[in-house]
Enzyme design. Structure first.
Site, PDB file in Angstrom:
ATOM      1  N   GLY A 152      38.124  40.447  39.934  1.00  0.00           N
ATOM      2  CA  GLY A 152      36.842  39.859  40.291  1.00  0.00           C
ATOM      3  C   GLY A 152      36.513  40.173  41.742  1.00  0.00           C
ATOM      4  N   SER A 153      35.874  39.226  42.402  1.00  0.00           N
ATOM      5  CA  SER A 153      35.291  39.505  43.718  1.00  0.00           C
ATOM      6  C   SER A 153      36.299  39.665  44.853  1.00  0.00           C
ATOM      7  CB  SER A 153      34.284  38.410  44.082  1.00  0.00           C
ATOM      8  OG  SER A 153      33.158  38.490  43.234  1.00  0.00           O
ATOM      9  N   VAL A 154      37.592  39.354  44.651  1.00  0.00           N
ATOM     10  CA  VAL A 154      38.537  39.655  45.737  1.00  0.00           C
ATOM     11  C   VAL A 154      38.636  41.171  45.942  1.00  0.00           C
ATOM     12  CG1 VAL A 154      39.896  37.521  45.649  1.00  0.00           C
ATOM     13  CG2 VAL A 154      40.545  39.451  44.179  1.00  0.00           C
TER      14      VAL A 154
END
Length: 409
Positions: A152-154
């Site tokens: 995801g956004s990491v």
């Protein structure tokens, strides 16, 4: 289980000298006695007469094994980098949820905590083995080192590094987010489909804007994203004493695939250790130190037989870009999606992730480091099916960072 051995293996100790494993003599035989948090069981492993060796018991066997050449026929003791207070904070913060926590010193690569949940009681290994093998929660599996998850956004930290280093964005870049991006007929929406309106790059990182990051990914291209992921070591197994998985990078899938990749979705898979090392690279001016668990081995008189010297594994990005990204990650925790990861009196830099999960609620992620201006600890946290990264993983990471900062100077 207290395993039967005919000569004493060396002990395994935590960083502070606490016993994790020792050999105990009884009725003429030696047994392995474990004092290990359940979340650390997969990492410490076992030495068992029928099940064999695993974890550190296997990785350090050359020192731990009783030597017929020594006068005492006794194995050497092994001292690890693991810090029990940090490990216990990680285990408590996971609170029985499936997931993993990695905490390490970005300056050296020394691993302070490797928590994998569910775990198991090493003291009951023989009795529990049939149940442990059947358990659908996979308590024998080390999620911190082997668990493969969509980030995801990491992963946007990697996309950001690729864009900044390729000159496709600058810290002063300004954008306008309409709430979604359509790529070859495929719509990729921002969270809740809302428009973020005008944004600086720092603000785009803070609110984790999918519109901006899909644009950066398309500007850099699939090759650029893959190259930067490789620079961070995500495409190979980290050089740890225990087996750790390499991440899995998807083949090119055209514009929509590249856009999904840029925001950490699609077929991309990473490990908690891999993402903790991404945070460590930003914390350490672009340099990733080789992660390690074994600090030294000593004979029965306490004389050092072998000691570890920290070594550089790879340079992921330039110091200048690392510092810029670090400042943006500070803003994430101060003003953005990572606010639940704040600590009183300490600047924390971080990035949240909420990764799509085909079998249920999203996986909750957080990577980060502290203190932001002079980092001593970096973390990677994932909670399987946990939900929002900010709401679930960020406060968990904050409690682990707080425990580590209390003990690591």
């Amino acid at each position: 289980a207290r395993q039967l051995l005919t000569a004493p293996r060396g002990g395994i100790y935590a960083q502070g000298g606490e016993v994790l494993v020792v050999s105990e003599r009884r009725a003429g035989y030696f047994y392995r006695r474990y004092r290990v948090p359940v979340s650390l069981a997969q990492t410490v492993g076992f030495a068992h007469p029928t099940l064999g060796l695993s974890g550190l018991e296997e990785a350090a066997d050359r020192w731990l094994r009783p030597s017929p050449f020594s006068l005492s026929n006794r194995g050497y003791n092994v001292h690890t980098t693991l810090h029990l207070a940090v490990q216990e904070a990680a285990e408590k913060a996971l609170a029985g949820r499936k997931g993993a926590v990695v905490a390490l010193d970005p300056r050296t690569g020394a691993i302070l905590a490797l928590a994998s949940a569910p775990g198991y009681e090493l003291e009951r290994l023989s009795e529990d083995w049939p149940r442990l093998r059947r358990d659908k929660g996979s308590p024998l599996f080390n999620r911190a080192l082997g668990g493969l998850y969509p980030p995801g956004s990491v992963f946007k930290v990697v996309t950001l590094a690729a864009a900044l280093e390729a000159g496709k964005a600058t810290p002063g870049s300004v954008y306008f987010c309409p709430g979604q991006r359509v790529v070859e007929g495929r719509t990729i929406a921002c969270a809740e489909g809302r428009s973020h309106g005008p944004l600086t790059l720092t603000q785009a990182v803070s609110v984790s804007c999918n519109y901006v990051f899909t644009g950066l990914g398309l500007a850099v291209g699939w090759e650029g994203l893959r190259g930067k992921a490789a620079d961070f070591g995500l495409t190979e197994a980290p050089p740890l004493e225990l087996a750790a998985q390499a991440g899995r990078f998807p083949p090119p899938r055209g514009g929509p695939g590249t856009a999904q990749l840029a925001i950490g979705q699609g077929e991309l898979l990473v490990t908690p250790l891999g993402m903790a090392l991404v945070a460590a690279a930003i914390a350490n001016e672009g340099k990733i130190m080789a992660p390690y668990l074994i600090q030294r081995s000593e004979d029965e008189r306490g004389r050092v037989v072998w000691t570890r010297r920290p070594r550089l594994w790879r340079r992921a990005l330039s110091p200048e870009v690392a510092r810029e990204i670090g400042r943006m990650m500070e803003a994430v925790v101060e003003h953005g999606t990572g606010r639940p990861g704040r600590l009183r009196g300490v600047e924390v830099a971080g990035k949240t992730g909420t990764a799509e999960n085909l079998s249920g609620k999203p996986h909750a992620w957080f990577i980060g480091f502290a203190p932001a201006s002079a980092p001593r600890v970096a973390v990677g946290v994932v909670v399987e099916g946990g939900g929002g990264g900010g709401a679930v993983a960020a406060p968990l990471a904050a409690s682990v960072l707080a425990a580590a900062l209390e003990h690591i100077k």
